[in-house]
Design an enzyme around this catalytic site. Structure first.
Site, PDB file in Angstrom:
ATOM      1  CE  LYS A  83      -4.381   0.831   2.431  1.00  0.00           C
ATOM      2  NZ  LYS A  83      -5.035   0.615   3.736  1.00  0.00           N
TER       3      LYS A  83
HETATM    4  O1  G3P Z   1      -7.754   1.499   5.777  1.00  0.00           O
HETATM    5  C1  G3P Z   1      -8.217   2.617   5.079  1.00  0.00           C
HETATM    6  C2  G3P Z   1      -9.602   3.058   5.469  1.00  0.00           C
HETATM    7  O2  G3P Z   1     -10.522   2.020   5.283  1.00  0.00           O
HETATM    8  C3  G3P Z   1      -9.690   3.751   6.791  1.00  0.00           C
HETATM    9  O3  G3P Z   1     -11.002   3.939   7.224  1.00  0.00           O
HETATM   10  O4  G3P Z   1     -12.599   4.520   9.029  1.00  0.00           O
HETATM   11  O5  G3P Z   1     -10.191   5.189   9.274  1.00  0.00           O
HETATM   12  O6  G3P Z   1     -11.682   6.338   7.630  1.00  0.00           O
HETATM   13  P1  G3P Z   1     -11.374   5.045   8.346  1.00  0.00           P
END
Ligand code: G3P
Length: 227
Positions: A83
């Site tokens: 990533k």
């Molecule tokens: O891992 C990337 C993403 O899914 C993060 O989500 O909930 O931290 O905005 P969030």
């Protein structure tokens, strides 16, 4: 649509993998830090549990170090997707890793033109963050529609749209209607997808009626009954 779980919690990953519905895993530095585990060991363990793509994120911001970190992460297992953030150095790294046959997930995408750039850089997955856009009053799902529309204009682009920052089942529903390739969800959201109050209510009624019948399907094999 493929279902990925967005967590670094190995207990949750094992539990969800047992459902047979898990197609991959995404992690990020925040999720890994929460576990307190050594990153490379954790990635190796996750990759052994889930055969699908397992995203592991670089921590550097310059191309040379990102590339070295990406190669190290890719060496852990064949199903690692490195990533990288959507920056000029991230996309340069994406191109180098992709040319070497490594899966790359370009993360922190918040615009359709960013997604176009990632696809041109050879990304395997682009991760637009729908929840974080909603949080600031933008329409996260509109971005998914825009990216899918743009990618469809250029069939040579092979990048899959991985909807990230999913917060609830409505995001999953909308992403699937748009034809997104992948959704990555926290474990709690995956569990919510099974649920409907009418399912529970209907099952209770069926079981109550069945009990009145006095029958058991496994009457000849009582040893196979769990309860
Ligand atoms: O891992 C990337 C993403 O899914 C993060 O989500 O909930 O931290 O905005 P969030």
């Amino acid at each position: 649509m493929k279902f990925f779980v967005d967590t670094a919690d190995i207990v949750e990953i094992r539990d969800l993998a047992a459902t047979g519905l898990l197609d991959g895993v995404t992690t990020n530095p925040s999720l890994v830090a929460k576990t307190g585990r050594r990153f490379v060991d954790l990635v190796a363990e996750i990759c052994a549990v889930v055969p699908g793509p397992v995203s592991a994120e670089v921590a550097a911001t310059d191309h040379a170090t990102m590339l070295a970190e990406g190669r190290r992460l890719a060496s852990i297992a064949g199903n690692v997707a490195v990533k990288v953030p959507l920056t000029p150095d991230g996309l340069k790294t994406c191109r180098a890793l992709s040319d070497a046959g490594t899966m790359v997930n370009v993360t922190l995408c918040f615009s359709a033109v960013q997604a176009l750039m990632a696809a041109k850089a050879g990304a395997t997955f682009i991760s637009p963050f729908v929840g974080r856009l909603d949080d600031i009053g933008h329409d996260g799902m509109q971005l998914i529609g825009d990216i899918l529309e743009i990618y469809a204009n250029y069939p040579a682009l092979q990048t899959e749209v991985l909807v990230a920052s999913i917060r609830h089942p409505c995001h999953v529903h909308a992403a699937a209607k748009l034809g997104a390739h992948v959704g990555t969800m926290p474990p709690a959201v995956i569990r919510q997808l099974f649920k409907h109050p009418l399912t529970d209510k209907g099952l209770d009624a069926f079981l109550a009626d069945w009990a009145k019948s006095g029958q058991t399907i496994l009457e000849d094999q009582p040893e196979l009954r769990s309860a």
